[in-house]
Design a protein around this motif. Structure first.
Motif, PDB file in Angstrom:
ATOM      1  N   GLU A  19      -9.561  -5.857 -12.346  1.00 56.31           N
ATOM      2  CA  GLU A  19      -8.114  -5.892 -12.156  1.00 56.31           C
ATOM      3  C   GLU A  19      -7.674  -4.887 -11.101  1.00 56.31           C
ATOM      4  O   GLU A  19      -6.837  -5.208 -10.236  1.00 56.31           O
ATOM      5  N   TYR A  20      -8.208  -3.680 -11.142  1.00 51.62           N
ATOM      6  CA  TYR A  20      -7.875  -2.681 -10.116  1.00 51.62           C
ATOM      7  C   TYR A  20      -8.202  -3.204  -8.714  1.00 51.62           C
ATOM      8  O   TYR A  20      -7.373  -3.165  -7.803  1.00 51.62           O
ATOM      9  N   ARG A  21      -9.437  -3.708  -8.550  1.00 49.63           N
ATOM     10  CA  ARG A  21      -9.862  -4.146  -7.217  1.00 49.63           C
ATOM     11  C   ARG A  21      -9.104  -5.395  -6.769  1.00 49.63           C
ATOM     12  O   ARG A  21      -8.822  -5.568  -5.576  1.00 49.63           O
ATOM     13  N   ALA A  22      -8.778  -6.302  -7.704  1.00 53.39           N
ATOM     14  CA  ALA A  22      -8.031  -7.506  -7.359  1.00 53.39           C
ATOM     15  C   ALA A  22      -6.601  -7.189  -6.955  1.00 53.39           C
ATOM     16  O   ALA A  22      -5.913  -8.030  -6.366  1.00 53.39           O
ATOM     17  N   LEU A  23      -6.145  -5.971  -7.272  1.00 52.53           N
ATOM     18  CA  LEU A  23      -4.829  -5.502  -6.825  1.00 52.53           C
ATOM     19  C   LEU A  23      -4.944  -4.622  -5.582  1.00 52.53           C
ATOM     20  O   LEU A  23      -3.956  -4.040  -5.135  1.00 52.53           O
ATOM     21  N   GLY A  24      -6.145  -4.513  -5.046  1.00 52.70           N
ATOM     22  CA  GLY A  24      -6.360  -3.744  -3.823  1.00 52.70           C
ATOM     23  C   GLY A  24      -6.499  -2.254  -4.038  1.00 52.70           C
ATOM     24  O   GLY A  24      -6.450  -1.480  -3.071  1.00 52.70           O
ATOM     25  N   LEU A  25      -6.687  -1.818  -5.296  1.00 53.67           N
ATOM     26  CA  LEU A  25      -6.766  -0.391  -5.589  1.00 53.67           C
ATOM     27  C   LEU A  25      -8.183   0.147  -5.427  1.00 53.67           C
ATOM     28  O   LEU A  25      -9.142  -0.519  -5.821  1.00 53.67           O
ATOM     29  N   PRO A  26      -8.329   1.355  -4.887  1.00 55.55           N
ATOM     30  CA  PRO A  26      -9.623   2.031  -4.974  1.00 55.55           C
ATOM     31  C   PRO A  26      -9.862   2.434  -6.425  1.00 55.55           C
ATOM     32  O   PRO A  26      -8.913   2.627  -7.195  1.00 55.55           O
ATOM     33  N   VAL A  27     -11.132   2.546  -6.809  1.00 58.41           N
ATOM     34  CA  VAL A  27     -11.491   2.849  -8.196  1.00 58.41           C
ATOM     35  C   VAL A  27     -12.279   4.149  -8.247  1.00 58.41           C
ATOM     36  O   VAL A  27     -13.273   4.323  -7.531  1.00 58.41           O
ATOM     37  N   THR A  77     -10.620  11.233  -0.765  1.00 56.68           N
ATOM     38  CA  THR A  77     -11.405  10.163  -0.150  1.00 56.68           C
ATOM     39  C   THR A  77     -10.965   8.803  -0.681  1.00 56.68           C
ATOM     40  O   THR A  77     -10.814   7.839   0.080  1.00 56.68           O
ATOM     41  N   ALA A  78     -10.745   8.724  -1.986  1.00 52.54           N
ATOM     42  CA  ALA A  78     -10.288   7.474  -2.582  1.00 52.54           C
ATOM     43  C   ALA A  78      -8.899   7.092  -2.069  1.00 52.54           C
ATOM     44  O   ALA A  78      -8.637   5.926  -1.763  1.00 52.54           O
ATOM     45  N   LEU A  79      -8.011   8.074  -1.945  1.00 50.24           N
ATOM     46  CA  LEU A  79      -6.659   7.805  -1.461  1.00 50.24           C
ATOM     47  C   LEU A  79      -6.654   7.313  -0.016  1.00 50.24           C
ATOM     48  O   LEU A  79      -5.758   6.559   0.391  1.00 50.24           O
ATOM     49  N   ALA A  80      -7.654   7.731   0.745  1.00 46.28           N
ATOM     50  CA  ALA A  80      -7.724   7.335   2.154  1.00 46.28           C
ATOM     51  C   ALA A  80      -8.236   5.913   2.335  1.00 46.28           C
ATOM     52  O   ALA A  80      -8.100   5.330   3.417  1.00 46.28           O
ATOM     53  N   TYR A  81      -8.807   5.353   1.275  1.00 43.21           N
ATOM     54  CA  TYR A  81      -9.370   4.006   1.373  1.00 43.21           C
ATOM     55  C   TYR A  81      -8.253   2.961   1.438  1.00 43.21           C
ATOM     56  O   TYR A  81      -7.299   3.002   0.669  1.00 43.21           O
ATOM     57  N   SER A 127       0.828  -1.206   0.000  1.00 44.21           N
ATOM     58  CA  SER A 127       0.000   0.000   0.000  1.00 44.21           C
ATOM     59  C   SER A 127       0.870   1.267   0.000  1.00 44.21           C
ATOM     60  O   SER A 127       0.372   2.367  -0.247  1.00 44.21           O
ATOM     61  N   ALA A 128       2.163   1.094   0.256  1.00 46.75           N
ATOM     62  CA  ALA A 128       3.076   2.243   0.259  1.00 46.75           C
ATOM     63  C   ALA A 128       3.518   2.551  -1.163  1.00 46.75           C
ATOM     64  O   ALA A 128       4.105   1.714  -1.849  1.00 46.75           O
ATOM     65  N   PRO A 135     -17.408  -1.636  -1.869  1.00 52.33           N
ATOM     66  CA  PRO A 135     -16.188  -1.141  -1.214  1.00 52.33           C
ATOM     67  C   PRO A 135     -15.148  -0.685  -2.231  1.00 52.33           C
ATOM     68  O   PRO A 135     -14.913  -1.352  -3.241  1.00 52.33           O
ATOM     69  N   GLY A 136     -14.542   0.458  -1.972  1.00 44.65           N
ATOM     70  CA  GLY A 136     -13.454   0.928  -2.807  1.00 44.65           C
ATOM     71  C   GLY A 136     -13.858   1.561  -4.115  1.00 44.65           C
ATOM     72  O   GLY A 136     -12.988   1.898  -4.926  1.00 44.65           O
ATOM     73  N   VAL A 137     -15.158   1.749  -4.345  1.00 42.43           N
ATOM     74  CA  VAL A 137     -15.628   2.357  -5.598  1.00 42.43           C
ATOM     75  C   VAL A 137     -16.131   3.765  -5.312  1.00 42.43           C
ATOM     76  O   VAL A 137     -16.978   3.965  -4.430  1.00 42.43           O
ATOM     77  N   PHE A 138     -15.634   4.747  -6.071  1.00 42.51           N
ATOM     78  CA  PHE A 138     -16.000   6.143  -5.895  1.00 42.51           C
ATOM     79  C   PHE A 138     -16.420   6.695  -7.252  1.00 42.51           C
ATOM     80  O   PHE A 138     -15.623   6.729  -8.189  1.00 42.51           O
ATOM     81  N   LEU A 139     -17.684   7.075  -7.368  1.00 43.60           N
ATOM     82  CA  LEU A 139     -18.225   7.538  -8.636  1.00 43.60           C
ATOM     83  C   LEU A 139     -18.118   9.044  -8.751  1.00 43.60           C
ATOM     84  O   LEU A 139     -18.238   9.773  -7.765  1.00 43.60           O
ATOM     85  N   MET A 140     -17.928   9.517  -9.981  1.00 43.25           N
ATOM     86  CA  MET A 140     -17.702  10.943 -10.204  1.00 43.25           C
ATOM     87  C   MET A 140     -18.393  11.400 -11.481  1.00 43.25           C
ATOM     88  O   MET A 140     -18.747  10.602 -12.352  1.00 43.25           O
TER      89      MET A 140
END
Length: 366
Positions: A295-303, A335-339, A202-203, A318-323
């Motif tokens: 793929e993003y979520r399977a790598l632990g990334l917020p989307v 907010t996404a970065l804090a997830y 996560s770093a 979880p981890g999904v942020f719509l814009m």
């Protein structure tokens, strides 16, 4: 059990849903597969003559011993009345090969793109189980006469097959008239090529909002530029072929990188802090379920995604942020970065969204 599979993409292209499906079919049934490459199903346009082919060199593409690949020739006249008869003269060897393949035993007919050749194969194999894997809104790729012809072929195909798989909830709604034979089989990701969950970190050395994929007319350049301007300390990294160039000069913190193979793309995603899916809402994206989400979520990334297709139904995931263009993009990025995604969450996501899990649940095999 054997399978005749009419694909929407060539075998000699990067692995997509069709490649994963036939590999799964063989692994589960042990049967051979006859793969039929696509051919032009619309009238040509000017851009076709300048576009670079994505097909790999035939000599470099591995074909497993359980797979036979046929490459039909065709004139690009499918939108014109009588084209099926004309092109059938060019398909004679393909049709004979399909007949011979089917005659060797229990066989399914899988169609992943509406076309005249598919309808002719269906007509010759009417006693066999057949399915249409609707992984896109195919008519939305076309305009004018070509679109109307594709709509007619898709309706005929949907009427004649035994079962219809759909890759998204909006596509399921499109085929509501055939509800009794429709099954939702969403997209997934190739879990087997992902790094182990324990190796994910996560770093990050820098804050990178990243996107990997084709940049076409569905890509929302104004929104991406707005994200960059409102988050000047973040790098926006876009990786992939550009078919729709930006309308204006880009902010300094947007980085454009060329297309790469799938393994390199997965490696590049591991440097992302947030995965971007900045698609416009169009007829084409309205039915989409982007594989990059998995793929993003399977790598632990917020989307961070726009509100289109299946993504519009994931606001509570979880981890999904719509814009959209009216959002406070600075606050949303923060907010996404804090997830933070927990290890067990990634493991469970991979377990339930692998291609094997999706196709096992489809009911295609007895």
């Amino acid at each position: 059990m054997r399978l005749v599979y009419l694909s929407p993409v060539p075998w000699a292209s990067f692995a997509q849903r069709p490649h994963k499906f036939v590999a799964w079919f063989h692994a589960r049934s042990g049967g051979d597969v006859l793969w039929i490459d696509p051919y032009p199903t619309r009238l040509p346009v000017l851009g076709d003559f300048s576009r670079t082919s994505t097909r790999a060199s035939g000599g470099k593409v591995k074909i497993p011993d359980w797979l036979t690949v046929l490459r039909p020739s065709a004139l690009p006249i499918e939108s014109i009345a009588g084209s099926g008869f004309v092109n059938s003269l060019l398909w004679r060897d393909v049709l004979v090969a399909a007949d011979a393949f089917v005659s060797k035993g229990d066989c399914q007919i899988g169609i992943a793109k509406p076309c005249e050749l598919a309808l002719q194969v269906l007509a010759r194999t009417s006693g066999h189980f057949s399915f249409y894997d609707a992984m896109d809104d195919f008519p939305a790729f076309y305009v004018g006469l070509s679109r109307k012809a594709m709509e007619r072929r898709e309706r005929e195909l949907a009427t004649r097959v035994t079962k219809i798989l759909v890759s998204s909830s909006p596509l399921r709604d499109r085929f509501a008239a055939y509800r009794s034979k429709v099954t939702l089989a969403p997209n997934a990701c190739a879990v087997d090529i992902l790094p182990s969950v324990g190796s994910l970190s996560s770093a990050k050395a820098a804050t990178v909002l990243g996107y990997v994929g084709t940049i076409g007319h569905w890509f929302d350049w104004p929104l991406v530029c707005a994200i960059a301007r409102q988050n000047p300390s973040s790098k926006i990294r876009l990786i992939g072929p550009v078919y729709s160039p930006p309308p204006n000069s880009l902010p300094d913190n947007i980085e454009l990188l060329p297309a790469c193979d799938h393994a390199a793309a997965i490696e590049a995603m591991q440097d992302f802090s947030v995965g971007l899916i900045p698609f416009r809402r169009t007829d084409l994206t309205a039915s989409g379920d982007p594989i990059k989400y998995y793929e993003y979520r399977a790598l632990g990334l917020p989307v961070l995604s726009t509100c289109f297709g299946e993504m519009a139904l994931r606001s509570e995931q979880p981890g999904v942020f719509l814009m959209d263009e009216h959002a406070d993009l600075q606050r949303l990025v923060q907010t996404a970065l804090a997830y933070k995604c927990e290890v067990n969450e990634i493991q469970e996501f991979r377990k339930t969204t692998s291609w094997e899990a999706r196709f096992d649940a489809s009911g295609i095999l007895p």
